[in-house]
Design an enzyme around this catalytic site. Structure first.
Site, mmCIF file in Angstrom:
data_model
loop_
_atom_site.group_PDB
_atom_site.id
_atom_site.type_symbol
_atom_site.label_atom_id
_atom_site.label_comp_id
_atom_site.label_asym_id
_atom_site.label_seq_id
_atom_site.Cartn_x
_atom_site.Cartn_y
_atom_site.Cartn_z
ATOM 1 N N GLU A 81 9.314 -4.020 10.238
ATOM 2 C CA GLU A 81 9.735 -2.731 9.656
ATOM 3 C C GLU A 81 10.309 -1.835 10.751
ATOM 4 O O GLU A 81 9.662 -1.609 11.791
ATOM 5 C CB GLU A 81 8.540 -2.041 8.970
ATOM 6 C CG GLU A 81 8.931 -0.675 8.387
ATOM 7 C CD GLU A 81 7.946 -0.097 7.378
ATOM 8 O OE1 GLU A 81 6.953 -0.772 7.052
ATOM 9 O OE2 GLU A 81 8.198 1.035 6.917
ATOM 10 N N GLU B 214 -1.113 -5.284 8.667
ATOM 11 C CA GLU B 214 -0.310 -4.686 9.729
ATOM 12 C C GLU B 214 -0.962 -5.041 11.051
ATOM 13 O O GLU B 214 -2.178 -4.838 11.209
ATOM 14 C CB GLU B 214 -0.244 -3.167 9.541
ATOM 15 C CG GLU B 214 0.475 -2.779 8.257
ATOM 16 C CD GLU B 214 0.591 -1.268 8.059
ATOM 17 O OE1 GLU B 214 0.291 -0.504 8.996
ATOM 18 O OE2 GLU B 214 0.993 -0.870 6.954
ATOM 19 N N LYS C 84 -1.020 -9.416 3.107
ATOM 20 C CA LYS C 84 -0.264 -8.886 4.249
ATOM 21 C C LYS C 84 -1.145 -7.909 5.014
ATOM 22 O O LYS C 84 -1.862 -7.108 4.399
ATOM 23 C CB LYS C 84 1.008 -8.184 3.754
ATOM 24 C CG LYS C 84 1.795 -7.498 4.878
ATOM 25 C CD LYS C 84 3.218 -7.170 4.482
ATOM 26 C CE LYS C 84 3.422 -5.895 3.720
ATOM 27 N NZ LYS C 84 2.945 -4.666 4.416
ATOM 28 N N ASP D 32 -1.026 -6.177 -0.116
ATOM 29 C CA ASP D 32 -1.412 -5.563 1.159
ATOM 30 C C ASP D 32 -2.921 -5.420 1.284
ATOM 31 O O ASP D 32 -3.597 -4.974 0.337
ATOM 32 C CB ASP D 32 -0.808 -4.152 1.252
ATOM 33 C CG ASP D 32 0.504 -4.126 1.995
ATOM 34 O OD1 ASP D 32 0.821 -5.100 2.698
ATOM 35 O OD2 ASP D 32 1.227 -3.114 1.870
ATOM 36 N N ASP E 148 0.840 -1.199 0.000
ATOM 37 C CA ASP E 148 0.000 0.000 0.000
ATOM 38 C C ASP E 148 0.881 1.258 0.000
ATOM 39 O O ASP E 148 0.374 2.382 -0.047
ATOM 40 C CB ASP E 148 -1.029 -0.016 1.137
ATOM 41 C CG ASP E 148 -0.391 -0.045 2.513
ATOM 42 O OD1 ASP E 148 0.845 -0.115 2.603
ATOM 43 O OD2 ASP E 148 -1.153 -0.002 3.507
ATOM 44 N N SER E 149 2.204 1.064 -0.014
ATOM 45 C CA SER E 149 3.129 2.174 -0.265
ATOM 46 C C SER E 149 2.821 2.806 -1.617
ATOM 47 O O SER E 149 3.273 3.909 -1.914
ATOM 48 C CB SER E 149 4.580 1.686 -0.243
ATOM 49 O OG SER E 149 4.748 0.561 -1.085
HETATM 50 O O1 KIV Z 1 3.583 -1.060 1.633
HETATM 51 C C1 KIV Z 1 4.740 -1.483 1.499
HETATM 52 O O2 KIV Z 1 5.403 -1.299 0.484
HETATM 53 C C2 KIV Z 1 5.321 -2.240 2.605
HETATM 54 C C3 KIV Z 1 6.784 -2.429 2.579
HETATM 55 C C4 KIV Z 1 7.442 -1.183 3.003
HETATM 56 C C5 KIV Z 1 7.210 -3.583 3.395
HETATM 57 O O3 KIV Z 1 4.622 -2.626 3.497
#
Ligand code: KIV
Length: 278
Positions: free
Chosen positions: A195, A128, A126, A97, A58-59
């Site tokens: 992280e 958090e 993934k 994510d 989600d970056s």
């Molecule tokens: O969203 C993302 O790119 C991430 C990485 C920084 C691990 O969670």
């Protein structure tokens, strides 16, 4: 007849990476190479360069959409970018994510994780979390959905934790994170991601975990490394996180930069002590 769309040398013949591959790499103490991607063209370069795991992070809210955080990213954005990346991959494991508030209860998490697998083509999701998310992980794992649990600095909680900060620096925080990791693994997490965690704490969690542990800003002792693709290409608009390294230098092509990153991770040349936190 010459094919004007001749393919670059690729990993098409290599066996696809699965959870079994990742567990074997951990057991054999071979590093797992991971990067983010958000579209088919970059995904194909990563795949052909031997990256084991590609994350649609989600970056993308920050590096693709230009937001100041990951919070505006929606599940529709994630499904769309996961579809694009899936089309570029032949070998790498594809992780996507679950974005902000898309897994706040088991039913919502199942619905959204289902979309990432069914519509997006992801192999794993993934989220958090800390021990509070164990019941979400259990619900997903119970339906056969592989889960990566992201601990430490959790960007979706940036307003609650007061910004982008190293996590687990005090003894109490460190002990809590070790316990969180155990509970998430017991709930069915197949992969842990740390992280911005001090190296000694990342070492403790990696040694205790039976599942592979991937780090970003978590030092060299974890089982694998991940970075945001645009950081290794030096596209951070002049801002590079301390733990990241630019590999697109010395006249390298993008593919050569990705290969250089993969080789640096596998040989233990990246990360160096200055990329980590104490
Ligand atoms: O969203 C993302 O790119 C991430 C990485 C920084 C691990 O969670």
């Amino acid at each position: 007849m010459t094919d004007i769309y001749a393919q670059p040398a690729s990993s098409a013949d290599a066996a696809p990476v699965t959870l079994v591959t990742l567990r074997r790499l951990k057991k054999n103490r071979q590093k797992i190479v991971c990067l983010t991607a958000y579209d088919a063209s970059f995904a194909a370069v990563l795949d052909a360069s031997g990256v084991d795991l590609v994350l649609v992070g989600d970056s993308l809210g920050m590096v693709i959409q230009g937001h100041a955080s990951t919070i505006p990213v929606t599940i529709d954005h994630m499904v769309y970018h996961t579809q694009l990346v899936a089309r570029g991959l032949k070998r790498a494991l594809l992780v996507a994510d679950l974005p902000f508030l898309s897994y706040c209860d088991p039913q919502t998490a199942l619905l959204n994780a289902g979309r990432l697998l069914r519509e997006g083509g992801a192999h794993m999701v993934k989220l958090e979390g800390n021990a509070t998310q164990a019941m979400i992980v259990e619900a997903l794992a119970g339906q056969g959905i592989p889960v990566c649990a992201h601990l430490g600095l959790r960007p979706q909680s940036q307003h609650k934790i007061g910004g982008f900060r190293v996590a687990g620096r005090s003894e109490a925080e460190a002990n809590r994170m070790v316990e969180d990791a155990k509970q998430l693994e017991a709930a069915g997490a197949d992969l842990l991601l740390l992280e911005c965690v001090p190296t000694p704490l990342a070492t403790r969690i990696t040694e205790a975990a039976r599942v592979p542990v991937i780090g970003i800003g978590a030092g060299p002792t974890v089982d694998g490394q991940i970075l945001v693709l645009y950081d290794i290409l030096g596209l951070g608009g002049g801002v590079r996180p301390r733990f990241a390294e630019t590999f697109l230098s010395g006249g390298r092509s993008i593919a050569e930069a990705v290969v250089a990153y993969a080789e640096a991770v596998r040989s233990g040349n990246y990360p160096q002590p200055e990329h980590g936190f104490e």
